[in-house]
Scaffold this active site. Structure first.
Site, short mmCIF file in Angstrom:
data_model
loop_
_atom_site.label_atom_id
_atom_site.label_comp_id
_atom_site.label_asym_id
_atom_site.label_seq_id
_atom_site.Cartn_x
_atom_site.Cartn_y
_atom_site.Cartn_z
CE1 TYR A 5 -3.14 3.06 0.69
CE2 TYR A 5 -2.13 3.21 2.86
CZ TYR A 5 -2.95 3.73 1.89
OH TYR A 5 -3.59 4.93 2.10
CE LYS A 32 -2.49 6.74 -1.71
NZ LYS A 32 -3.62 7.29 -2.50
#
Length: 493
Positions: free
Chosen positions: A238, A242
């Protein structure tokens, strides 16, 4: 001279929203429609095959939520017509070129109308499949940015990232890209997009050649994401994907009027449209819910760490204020939106508040039995946690394995289920460990300056407050957050 107005800025605006079914996207949509009904149009990009299915998805997964109760009551019988007049459910996908919008006329109309692009589409699973996380969190940002560049009237491209793009760095973390500077230098040596896409394709082809099941493909691609993240120095898929999205924005923004919002852990609404609304479990909430139901005997955590969390309506207020203040500016400014610097709370204090609430308001199981909240053990090191797990769970599992072999696999199903659950627990521990020992404090100088400008320059600044210092943690956690979590999530599980 009359003060400016955020509401007046929003009046007559056409806005594109990606990630509308997500927590932030929903609260943003509700706030805009409730406080500024004279917004011209909101395009809501939804992963759907056609306009009919997009509209159905919007009604079922967004507009039909209790979040829109206040707006529904305000509009009365005109609610449905108001929504159909203001919101366009748009079939598309951020993981595709042109955001997956197939009709040329539709794209041309949007590019001639849109003034604000709000990109909050993301997959937030720490161990998402690598191919999916890349498509949405990294390359999806590229697609949204490229579409925004085609918008002739564009005043603002606001991208929602996460404060944790810093990885596992500690100390005072600034509102800049310094945590990614080394990665940017590395990326100049090769074509990151081409390399990672090639690796993903090779891995998927390899699995296909093995005739792997969907479950095996999913688990393998999840492990591959963690592996690639760690190669580049990030703890999970994640935050890695990002961070890559942010890097691409920084490299390719050109003259885009860009703002990046980095929230910390986003929690239930503080006040608007009513206190305590939440969508699903938000990181720490799974811990609270498990403890509340008597299913959490221990936890790997440093009780003295500052756990940075911020109510979702404050994040949305900061987003709207940032749009108004930075419209048509090309600064590429970054805002941390959190509480660790100006209103910190330690994990041990959260635990004390939750323990008190659970004691006074015990969970009642479906069979009527009352769950008594007990003290649980906090392990401050991975070594002590592993020792506990070895004695409490792994040794009994080995015993069960031997018994199962002795009795001709009679207990095979029991053994497999026990083993699967234990592996899942250990996997989750590894995923969340960086945040249970996180030593960083997020600087929010830019956010504080945004608050100052908003208060001094906009007469309706009170409607868009996001000052973390105003949060009374005991009151918020015990009277708003945990009751909201219980009502909107736990009772529906």
């Amino acid at each position: 001279m009359e003060s400016a107005s955020i509401l007046r800025y929003l009046e007559g605006k056409t806005i594109l929203v990606t990630g509308g079914t997500g927590f932030l996207g929903m609260v943003f949509l509700e706030k805009i429609l409730r406080v500024q009904p004279d917004v011209k149009k909101i395009y809501l990009l939804l992963r759907s095959s056609d306009a009919k299915s997009a509209t159905k998805r919007m009604n079922n997964e967004i507009i039909g939520k209790e979040l829109f109760r206040v707006l529904r009551e305000k509009c009365g019988a005109d609610f449905e017509s108001f929504i159909s007049e203001k919101v366009v459910a748009l079939p598309g996908d951020v993981s595709s070129e042109n955001l997956g919008i197939k009709e040329l006329k539709q794209r041309e109309q949007m590019c001639s109308e849109i003034e604000i692009v709000f990109n909050c589409a993301a997959t937030t699973n720490f161990d998402e499949r690598y191919d999916i996380a890349l498509d949405v969190n990294t390359f999806g940002v590229l697609h949204a940015m490229n579409f925004a560049k085609k918008c002739l009237k564009l005043e603002m491209f606001l991208h929602v990232s996460t404060a944790y793009v810093c990885g596992e760095r500690g100390g005072h973390l600034l509102e800049d890209s310094s945590s990614m500077d080394e990665m940017v230098k590395e990326m100049t040596k090769f074509d990151f997009e081409a390399v990672e896409k090639k690796l993903v394709k090779e891995k998927l082809n390899e699995l296909k050649a093995q005739d792997a099941s969907q479950e095996v493909i999913t688990n393998t691609m999840k492990d591959f994401g963690i592996e690639r993240a760690k190669v580049y120095g990030w703890p999970n898929t994640y935050v890695f994907t990002k961070a890559m999205g942010e890097i691409f924005l920084g490299r390719l923004k050109e003259n885009l009027p860009l703002v990046i919002i980095r929230p910390t852990v986003v929690t239930s609404t503080y006040k608007e449209p009513f206190p305590g609304w939440i969508q699903g479990f938000r990181t720490i909430d799974s811990v609270i819910a498990s403890y509340y139901k008597g299913k959490l005997p221990c936890l790997l955590v440093d009780p003295m760490i500052v756990f940075d969390m911020i109510p979702v309506d404050m994040v949305v207020n900061s987003i709207i204020a940032a749009m108004a203040v930075n419209a048509n500016k090309y600064s590429g400014i970054i805002y941390h939106v959190g509480t660790s610097l100006r209103n910190p709370i330690k994990f041990c204090d959260i635990y004390d508040i939750v323990f008190k609430y659970c004691t006074e308001n015990p969970w009642i199981n479906k069979d009527g039995t009352i769950v008594k909240a007990g003290k649980f053990t906090m392990f401050r090191t991975m070594a002590s946690f592993h020792m506990y797990m070895q004695i409490r769970y792994m040794l009994p599992l080995q015993g069960l394995r031997l018994v199962n072999m002795t009795f001709g696999q009679y207990f095979q199903e029991l053994y497999v289920n026990y083993d699967r659950k234990l592996r899942l627990v250990m996997r989750l521990v590894e995923l969340y460990k960086p945040y249970m020992f996180f030593k960083g404090i997020f600087d929010d100088t830019n956010s504080e300056e945004l608050q100052r400008i908003t208060i001094e320059s906009y007469k309706d600044a009170e409607m868009f407050k996001f000052d973390p210092k105003c949060i009374d943690w005991e009151d918020y956690i015990s009277k708003t957050h945990v009751p909201g979590l219980r009502k909107h999530v736990m009772l529906n599980k």
